[in-house]
Every structure is written in C-alpha cells, then in structure tokens.
Enzyme design. Structure first.
Site, PDB file in Angstrom:
ATOM      1  N   SER A 255      28.922 -56.257   7.558  1.00  0.00           N
ATOM      2  CA  SER A 255      29.945 -55.214   7.452  1.00  0.00           C
ATOM      3  C   SER A 255      29.533 -53.977   8.258  1.00  0.00           C
ATOM      4  CB  SER A 255      30.199 -54.890   5.974  1.00  0.00           C
ATOM      5  OG  SER A 255      31.277 -53.996   5.829  1.00  0.00           O
ATOM      6  N   LEU A 256      29.292 -52.854   7.596  1.00  0.00           N
ATOM      7  CA  LEU A 256      28.816 -51.638   8.237  1.00  0.00           C
ATOM      8  C   LEU A 256      27.625 -51.915   9.157  1.00  0.00           C
ATOM      9  CD1 LEU A 256      27.921 -48.545   8.325  1.00  0.00           C
ATOM     10  CD2 LEU A 256      26.784 -49.039   6.162  1.00  0.00           C
TER      11      LEU A 256
ATOM     12  N   ARG B  25      34.752 -44.213  10.350  1.00  0.00           N
ATOM     13  CA  ARG B  25      35.131 -45.429   9.608  1.00  0.00           C
ATOM     14  C   ARG B  25      35.051 -45.187   8.107  1.00  0.00           C
ATOM     15  NH1 ARG B  25      32.035 -49.915   7.531  1.00  0.00           N
ATOM     16  NH2 ARG B  25      32.970 -51.980   7.897  1.00  0.00           N
TER      17      ARG B  25
ATOM     18  N   GLN C 273      26.860 -51.693   3.002  1.00  0.00           N
ATOM     19  CA  GLN C 273      26.989 -50.850   1.815  1.00  0.00           C
ATOM     20  C   GLN C 273      26.431 -51.564   0.587  1.00  0.00           C
ATOM     21  OE1 GLN C 273      30.657 -48.948   2.391  1.00  0.00           O
ATOM     22  NE2 GLN C 273      30.669 -47.827   0.471  1.00  0.00           N
TER      23      GLN C 273
ATOM     24  N   GLN D  89      37.468 -56.397  11.636  1.00  0.00           N
ATOM     25  CA  GLN D  89      36.565 -56.517  10.484  1.00  0.00           C
ATOM     26  C   GLN D  89      37.036 -55.711   9.276  1.00  0.00           C
ATOM     27  OE1 GLN D  89      33.242 -54.204   9.306  1.00  0.00           O
ATOM     28  NE2 GLN D  89      31.893 -55.511  10.522  1.00  0.00           N
TER      29      GLN D  89
ATOM     30  N   HIS E 277      37.560 -54.947   3.400  1.00  0.00           N
ATOM     31  CA  HIS E 277      37.769 -56.250   4.052  1.00  0.00           C
ATOM     32  C   HIS E 277      38.970 -57.006   3.467  1.00  0.00           C
ATOM     33  CE1 HIS E 277      34.106 -55.460   6.181  1.00  0.00           C
ATOM     34  NE2 HIS E 277      33.489 -55.253   5.037  1.00  0.00           N
TER      35      HIS E 277
END
Length: 296
Positions: A88-89, A113, A10, A248, A199
């Site tokens: 991340s993503l 998600r 992101q 995560q 996170h």
C-alpha cells in the site's frame, strides 16, 4: 539469487519510531529536518514522543512510515535492490528506493495522498475487517454476494498471505460480510480500528486528487522493477507505474501475488526496511524457502 527490498504500509507505526536513526546518524537527522520543513510541522516530534492515538491519524501515519522506511533503506551500506515492492503506502517508499521518485516528491505525494484519503473517509463512514482461515476465492464470493443482495459496498482489499485477507467497504457492508464469512467457516472476521475503507471504491474522491498530483510530479526511469500492488508483477515503465499508483487507491493490495511473482522472477532474499516486521512475517507464510530479514 536476487535481493528484493520491501516496504511496510499503515499499521507498522509505533511511538519512538526512527528516533535511534535521528540521534545516531547525521544524514538521517538531515532527512528528518527536511521532512519537518516540507510538511510544515515537526513530524519527528510526533514520531518520537506522540501517543498511539496521535500516530494513528492518517495524515501522520503515512508520512511517518514513509520517512522511517526511506531512512532505514538509506542506512544500509551498498544497498542495491534487484527488485522492490511496498505494501500500500509502502509502494511510495519502494519508488524512492529504486530511484523513480526523489525523497522530496515521494514525501509530498504521500502527504497529499494521506490528506485525500482522510477527506474520503470523512465523506462516508466506512471500515475494514480482517478475515482469517478462508481461501481467497471464498472471501471474494461472499463479498460479491453481499454486495449483490444488500447494495452495500464490500470488497477484498488486502491479500496479505494465504488464509489472511482484509475486506473493505461501508460499515453495514463489512458487518454483513463478516457475519456471512463466519457462517462460511472463517476462523475470525474482525472489524479493524481504521479510519475508513482503504483500497475500495469508496476511496474514489481521493483518487482524483492523487491523479492530478502524480501527473504533475517528475518520475525517473527506475533502476530496477517495482512489483506494484494492483498489477502483482514487475513494472519499469514510468507511465504504467503512475497509473498503478492511482489505481491502488480503489484497487486491492495483492501482496501474496506480488511476493509469489518476485520469487518466480528469482528473488530468494527479502529485506524489509522500516518500522516493524509485518512483511517479514507475511513473506515467511507466502514462501517458506525465502530468506527474510528486517532493518528498522
């Protein structure tokens, strides 16, 4: 010499993202239309014509970056990764690239998600902040002290590169930590324009929803290791991969450590697939001898 493929998270989005692929590649156009149908709205229209504000909505941003990244990877002739990783993503894009997830299942999980994370953000207002110019250990110590003294949540969230760490938590916790970090000598401690405390423990409500979806999704045996954010090492075991994806959401993105582990395991060339060149820049700061390029 091993070739690593990496995928952004992101923040890499921009208006017009993926449009050249849609217009110039029949296979890419097919994937875009498939995504529009799966998601139940024309995400391609938002990607090509939407405003910055439109693209900043988590339920748009995450599937949009995933879609652009997978299409960018599949546009490379003969791409055969020796290892993959995502920020991340981006870990979901990486798992499509190494064959662990199908494109359709990856997109479904990313969309779910994003929705679950947005709901968690709505439950408790929260935020993140970028911290520059301090060692990781100093930031960790300040966060721990602020949590202990105030009872507010604030934790290290993204280890992006040496001297650049993002913290995450409640609004008051992050504000208190920023003040303490500046006092400790940080060059900058700046609250970011994000929807919530990604996170961090505040994402716990989203974790339950994602865990259920992951357990109901078929995972293939990967063609090469994925260096996952929470583990910072190459993983090929499907059950470990699933658990790390779940962890995560509330755990830190250990990007610095992932790149270091890939280099230790033989990576000398990195290709970033997707919008922007954020990871290419970070890799250059983590390991100056590595060759890093981007395919958008």
């Amino acid at each position: 010499m091993k070739h690593a493929f990496v995928f952004p998270g992101q923040g890499a989005q921009f208006t017009g993202m993926g449009k050249s692929h849609y217009e110039g590649n029949a296979f890419a156009k097919k994937l875009f239309e498939q995504a529009n149908e799966l998601l139940g709205f024309r995400i391609s229209d938002v990607m090509f014509e939407g405003s910055e504000e439109d693209l900043r909505q988590t339920n748009i941003t995450q599937p949009a970056i995933f879609l652009h990244s997978v299409i960018a990877f599949r546009s490379i002739d003969g791409a055969r990764p020796d290892m993959v990783a995502g920020h991340s993503l981006g870990e979901f894009s990486a798992l499509v690239a190494n064959g662990t997830l199908s494109f359709e299942d990856g997109l479904r999980l990313v969309s779910l998600r994003a929705g679950a994370m947005q709901k968690a953000c709505d439950v408790q207002p929260s935020t993140m902040a970028a911290v520059l110019g301090l060692a990781d250990e100093q930031v960790e110590a300040v966060c721990a002290q602020v949590q202990q003294e105030s009872g507010e949540v604030v934790v290290p969230a993204n280890y992006n590169c040496p001297g650049q760490l993002v913290i995450s938590g409640s609004i008051q916790g992050v504000e208190l930590a920023c003040a303490a970090l500046k006092a400790a000598g940080a060059k900058r401690a700046l609250v970011l324009p994000v929807g919530g405390a990604f996170h961090s423990p505040l994402m716990a409500p989203a974790r339950t929803e994602l865990a259920k979806a992951i357990e109901n999704t078929y995972f293939n045996t990967p063609s090469c290791p994925v260096y996952q954010n929470v583990a910072a090492k190459g993983i090929i075991n499907k059950e470990e991969i699933k658990q790390n994806l779940i962890d995560q959401l509330t755990g830190a993105v250990r990007w610095t450590q992932c790149v270091q582990a890939m280099v230790t395991d033989g990576a000398s060339r990195f290709t970033e697939c997707g919008p922007g060149k954020v990871l290419q820049g970070l890799i250059g700061k983590i390991h100056k001898e590595a060759t890093a390029e981007s395919v958008g």
